[in-house]
Design an enzyme around this catalytic site. Structure first.
Site, short mmCIF file in Angstrom:
data_model
loop_
_atom_site.label_atom_id
_atom_site.label_comp_id
_atom_site.label_asym_id
_atom_site.label_seq_id
_atom_site.Cartn_x
_atom_site.Cartn_y
_atom_site.Cartn_z
N SER A 103 -2.11 5.26 -11.42
CA SER A 103 -1.16 4.15 -11.66
C SER A 103 -1.85 2.84 -11.31
O SER A 103 -2.75 2.82 -10.45
CB SER A 103 0.07 4.32 -10.77
N TYR A 107 2.78 5.86 -2.25
CA TYR A 107 2.43 6.02 -3.67
C TYR A 107 1.07 5.37 -3.96
O TYR A 107 0.21 5.96 -4.63
CB TYR A 107 3.55 5.38 -4.51
#
Ligand code: NAP
Length: 296
Positions: free
Chosen positions: A188, A201
């Site tokens: 990401s 994350y």
């Protein structure tokens, strides 16, 4: 989930989106491992079809990737973890078969090494081998560092980073013997540029980028390539729940002025998985982000 908790979560997500226009996947609860599969019957796939395992492909980006590969005539393994996603996974299997590919669905927790070992045995039993691994499964458990519970830190690291490692390890056992294989890791932009409220994350996704490079060097002698895709803000179930006005605000922070489509991430993944040019590409990260990470 209690209404207050949902409201708090949405507020936090709103702050995060406005602060960086980065991407988030909706919260997915972890479930105990349990493995089951549907049977494969179609024989219409191309002779040179690859066997491609896409983790977390019952919905979202993983589903788009699996469908795209299925439509390209490949043999696709749909992986999911939640009991509630069985029907969706089997629906995707049928869709792939109807479009000329072949597919099976396997329920397995990608962060459980024993379940992963078992899943790869099932893949080899069903299709004879595994040629490509797409490490896509991911979850979010957002929260500011000062308030983040250890369990929420650990759960995201377990699925988004350790899961990638366990699946890679199991895949490499198959691929190294054949001296060919491709791994595509879905990371990401948050793993590149960070994001307030997503320490777990960001750490996991940054770890995936580092793991990609390290594994690319380690696996090169066996002709197994490892590359990474970094999606930006992609239209998903979660963003569909947000107002049009709000989404316009988010899009204005993206150089290309719109959210990405799951199919655009799928297109990049297909290129890395199947294109002959990628025989000579390894250890690299490719952004599908509308330009969010320019300058990083
Ligand atoms: P999603 O819609 O929430 O789907 C997540 C998928 O992962 C589901 O198929 C889910 O299975 C599966 N999964 C979750 N935990 C798992 C586990 N322990 N074992 C096996 N499967 C598991 O997520 P998404 O938005 O498509 O995101 C897919 C990937 O892209 C993630 O790695 C995410 O971090 C990354 N990404 C997404 C965006 C975005 O904007 N959406 C942006 C950047 C990166 P069940 O259905 O069984 O729960």
């Amino acid at each position: 989930m209690a209404l207050k908790q949902i409201t708090t979560t949405m507020n936090l997500i709103t702050i995060l989106l406005l602060s960086s226009a980065a991407a988030f996947a909706p919260f997915t609860p972890l479930k105990a491992a349990g493995v089951s599969s549907t049977s494969s019957t179609l024989k219409m796939v191309a002779d040179d079809a690859k066997v491609i395992l896409v983790t977390g492909s019952s919905r979202g980006l993983g589903k788009a990737i699996a469908l795209d590969l299925g439509k390209a005539g490949q043999k696709v393994v749909i992986n999911y973890v939640s009991d509630g996603s069985k029907e969706a996974a089997e629906g995707t299997v049928e869709e792939i078969k109807a479009s000329g590919g072949d597919a099976i669905a396997i329920q397995a927790d990608s962060s459980d090494p024993a379940a992963i070992k078992d899943m790869f045995s099932q893949v080899v039993d069903a299709f004879g081998t595994c040629d490509v691994l797409v490490n896509n499964a991911g979850i979010t458990k957002d929260g500011l560092v000062a308030r983040m519970k250890p369990a929420n830190w650990q759960a995201v690291i377990d699925v988004n980073l350790s899961g990638v490692f366990y699946c890679t390890q199991a895949f490499f056992k198959v691929a190294s013997k054949k001296r060919t294989g491709r791994i595509i890791n879905i990371s990401s932009v948050v793993g590149q540029i960070g994001n307030p409220g997503q320490a777990n994350y960001a750490a996991a996704k940054g770890g995936v980028i580092a793991l990609t490079k390290s594994n690319a060097k380690e696996f090169a002698t066996r002709n197994v390539t490892v590359n990474c895709v970094c999606p930006g803000f992609i239209a998903s179930d979660m963003t569909a729940a947000l107002s049009e006005e709000y989404l316009e605000k988010v899009s204005s922070g993206i150089p290309l002025k719109r959210l990405g489509k799951p199919e655009e991430v799928a297109g990049m993944t297909r290129f890395l998985a199947l294109d002959p040019a990628c025989d000579y590409i390894t250890g690299h990260t490719f952004n599908v982000d509308g330009g969010i990470a320019i300058g990083v």
